[in-house]
Design a protein around this motif. Structure first.
Motif, short mmCIF file in Angstrom:
data_model
loop_
_atom_site.label_atom_id
_atom_site.label_comp_id
_atom_site.label_asym_id
_atom_site.label_seq_id
_atom_site.Cartn_x
_atom_site.Cartn_y
_atom_site.Cartn_z
N ASN A 65 0.84 -1.19 0.00
CA ASN A 65 0.00 0.00 0.00
C ASN A 65 0.88 1.25 0.00
O ASN A 65 2.12 1.16 -0.06
N LYS A 66 0.27 2.43 0.11
CA LYS A 66 1.03 3.68 0.02
C LYS A 66 2.00 3.87 1.18
O LYS A 66 2.94 4.67 1.10
N ASN A 67 1.78 3.10 2.27
CA ASN A 67 2.69 3.19 3.41
C ASN A 67 3.84 2.18 3.32
O ASN A 67 4.66 2.08 4.23
N GLY A 68 3.86 1.44 2.22
CA GLY A 68 4.91 0.45 2.02
C GLY A 68 4.67 -0.87 2.69
O GLY A 68 5.55 -1.75 2.70
N GLU A 69 3.48 -1.05 3.29
CA GLU A 69 3.14 -2.30 3.95
C GLU A 69 2.44 -3.24 2.97
O GLU A 69 1.79 -2.79 2.02
N ILE A 70 2.56 -4.55 3.21
CA ILE A 70 1.90 -5.52 2.34
C ILE A 70 0.39 -5.46 2.56
O ILE A 70 -0.08 -5.58 3.68
N SER A 71 -0.34 -5.25 1.49
CA SER A 71 -1.80 -5.16 1.55
C SER A 71 -2.40 -6.56 1.44
O SER A 71 -2.07 -7.31 0.52
N PHE A 72 -3.29 -6.89 2.39
CA PHE A 72 -3.93 -8.21 2.35
C PHE A 72 -4.74 -8.38 1.07
O PHE A 72 -4.68 -9.42 0.41
N ALA A 73 -5.50 -7.35 0.68
CA ALA A 73 -6.34 -7.43 -0.52
C ALA A 73 -5.50 -7.59 -1.78
O ALA A 73 -5.83 -8.39 -2.66
N ARG A 74 -4.42 -6.83 -1.89
CA ARG A 74 -3.56 -6.94 -3.07
C ARG A 74 -2.84 -8.28 -3.10
O ARG A 74 -2.63 -8.86 -4.17
N GLY A 75 -2.47 -8.76 -1.92
CA GLY A 75 -1.85 -10.08 -1.85
C GLY A 75 -2.81 -11.16 -2.32
O GLY A 75 -2.43 -12.09 -3.03
N MET A 76 -4.09 -11.03 -1.92
CA MET A 76 -5.11 -11.98 -2.37
C MET A 76 -5.28 -11.95 -3.89
O MET A 76 -5.41 -12.98 -4.54
N PHE A 77 -5.24 -10.74 -4.44
CA PHE A 77 -5.42 -10.61 -5.90
C PHE A 77 -4.30 -11.32 -6.65
O PHE A 77 -4.56 -12.11 -7.56
N TRP A 78 -3.06 -11.04 -6.27
CA TRP A 78 -1.94 -11.65 -6.99
C TRP A 78 -1.83 -13.14 -6.71
O TRP A 78 -1.45 -13.92 -7.59
N GLY A 79 -2.20 -13.53 -5.50
CA GLY A 79 -2.22 -14.96 -5.19
C GLY A 79 -3.27 -15.68 -6.01
O GLY A 79 -3.05 -16.77 -6.54
N VAL B 65 -9.64 -19.56 -4.53
CA VAL B 65 -9.84 -19.41 -3.09
C VAL B 65 -8.59 -19.82 -2.33
O VAL B 65 -8.08 -19.07 -1.47
N ALA B 66 -8.08 -21.01 -2.63
CA ALA B 66 -6.93 -21.54 -1.89
C ALA B 66 -5.69 -20.67 -2.03
O ALA B 66 -5.03 -20.33 -1.05
N SER B 67 -5.39 -20.29 -3.27
CA SER B 67 -4.16 -19.54 -3.51
C SER B 67 -4.23 -18.13 -2.96
O SER B 67 -3.28 -17.64 -2.35
N SER B 68 -5.37 -17.47 -3.15
CA SER B 68 -5.50 -16.10 -2.66
C SER B 68 -5.40 -16.06 -1.13
O SER B 68 -4.70 -15.21 -0.56
N VAL B 69 -6.10 -16.98 -0.47
CA VAL B 69 -6.07 -17.02 1.00
C VAL B 69 -4.68 -17.41 1.50
O VAL B 69 -4.14 -16.80 2.43
N GLN B 70 -4.08 -18.42 0.88
CA GLN B 70 -2.78 -18.89 1.33
C GLN B 70 -1.70 -17.83 1.17
O GLN B 70 -0.97 -17.52 2.11
N ILE B 71 -1.60 -17.28 -0.03
CA ILE B 71 -0.55 -16.31 -0.32
C ILE B 71 -0.72 -15.04 0.52
O ILE B 71 0.22 -14.53 1.12
N ALA B 72 -1.96 -14.53 0.57
CA ALA B 72 -2.21 -13.29 1.30
C ALA B 72 -1.98 -13.46 2.79
O ALA B 72 -1.38 -12.60 3.45
N THR B 73 -2.46 -14.58 3.35
CA THR B 73 -2.29 -14.84 4.78
C THR B 73 -0.82 -15.02 5.12
O THR B 73 -0.35 -14.53 6.15
#
Length: 304
Positions: A98-112, A181-189
């Motif tokens: 995100n704009k603060n340089g932290e890993i975004s859960f939502a963006r992680g889910m998208f790429w996962g 479902v599996a990949s987005s949850v796994q990667i983002a988490t």
């Protein structure tokens, strides 16, 4: 996207797949047990996870617990090489922050999810064959439709002769939904857990950090993915008629409707415990192996 990340993701998944395949065999059998039958109205050769392991080993031999290993490893290499390298590339490019340089859960889910969708579709034929080989059992403990394949290559030949090239992708949409479902949850988490544990000083040692983050990811995955996994197993394992149409289900929605009507909500959560016992260590191992392999690559790669 680095080619080495692609290969390392696949190799890490294969290492984890060898360890967890016996649980996958048990999970597949338990999901097919009592197919489209009311609860309590059918034979139950697999009563719980431990008893199922013993039953398979006793009736199919100890190697019966590794049925479908070859296509399982092929599938794991394809899906994980694509999704892990996709996510790593996204992290390196800053697309998951995100704009603060932290890993975004939502963006992680998208790429996962994106990597999971592409990988699962490409590897769908191997998931199909894996499921059909894992369901094969001695007559006294057989559940679900029994396919006559003798090996992975024989399965490819038989499916191709009966249903053509695209017959190898039968049920792939169910696999895509499951993988999304599996990949987005796994990667983002996994990514979020690593940040939380590291930033709060709870776990800082790299190997332990990967281990506990993977364990958290696997726990969330098992809850989210079970219904999708049951549907995928049922669609992949069903037999087909002369026209290539499924003997039990017309498609994804028809499968859900029939399971709910005949087995109730319980039917969509069959095999939850073996899924949990597989997902938690699998996610832990594959993400740990991947992190360790990336670390080795960085350590021994020639510096520019």
């Amino acid at each position: 996207m680095a080619t080495s990340d692609f290969v390392l993701g696949g190799v890490a998944a294969m290492g984890a797949g060898i360890v967890t395949n016996p649980v996958e065999v048990v999970k597949t059998r338990m999901q097919l047990q009592g197919e489209l039958a009311a609860r309590g109205s059918h034979a139950q050769p697999y009563k719980n996870v431990l008893q199922a392991f013993v039953t398979v080993a006793k009736n199919d031999g100890i190697l019966g617990l590794q049925k479908g290993l070859a296509p399982a490893l092929c599938f794991q290499f394809i899906i994980n090489s694509i999704r892990l390298s996709t996510y790593t590339h996204a992290v390196e490019k800053g697309w998951v922050h995100n704009k603060n340089g932290e890993i975004s859960f939502a963006r992680g889910m998208f790429w996962g999810a994106l990597g999971g969708v592409v990988g699962s579709y490409c590897g769908s034929p191997f998931f199909l064959i894996k499921t059909q080989l894992q369901s094969q059992a001695a007559k006294q403990i057989a559940v679900g439709y029994q396919h006559p394949h003798t090996s992975m290559s024989d399965a490819i030949t038989q499916i191709y002769r009966k249903s053509g090239f695209f017959g190898l992708w039968r049920g792939s949409m169910a696999s895509v939904s499951r993988a999304t479902v599996a990949s987005s949850v796994q990667i983002a988490t996994f990514g979020k857990a690593k940040c939380l544990l590291k930033d709060n000083g709870l776990v800082t040692q790299p190997t332990f950090l990967s281990f506990f983050s993977g364990l958290a990811a696997g726990s969330f995955v098992s809850v989210a993915v079970t219904p999708f996994d049951v549907i995928t197993t049922r669609l992949y394992n069903q037999g087909v008629d002369a026209q290539g149409r499924g003997l039990y289900y017309k498609g994804w929605l028809d499968c859900v409707a029939k399971i709910l009507r005949s087995e109730g909500t319980y039917g969509l959560f069959k095999g939850f415990w073996p899924i949990y016992l597989r997902s938690a260590p699998y996610s832990t191992l594959v993400l740990l192996f991947f992190d360790e392999l990336i670390g080795l690559r960085e350590r021994y790669a020639p510096h520019k």
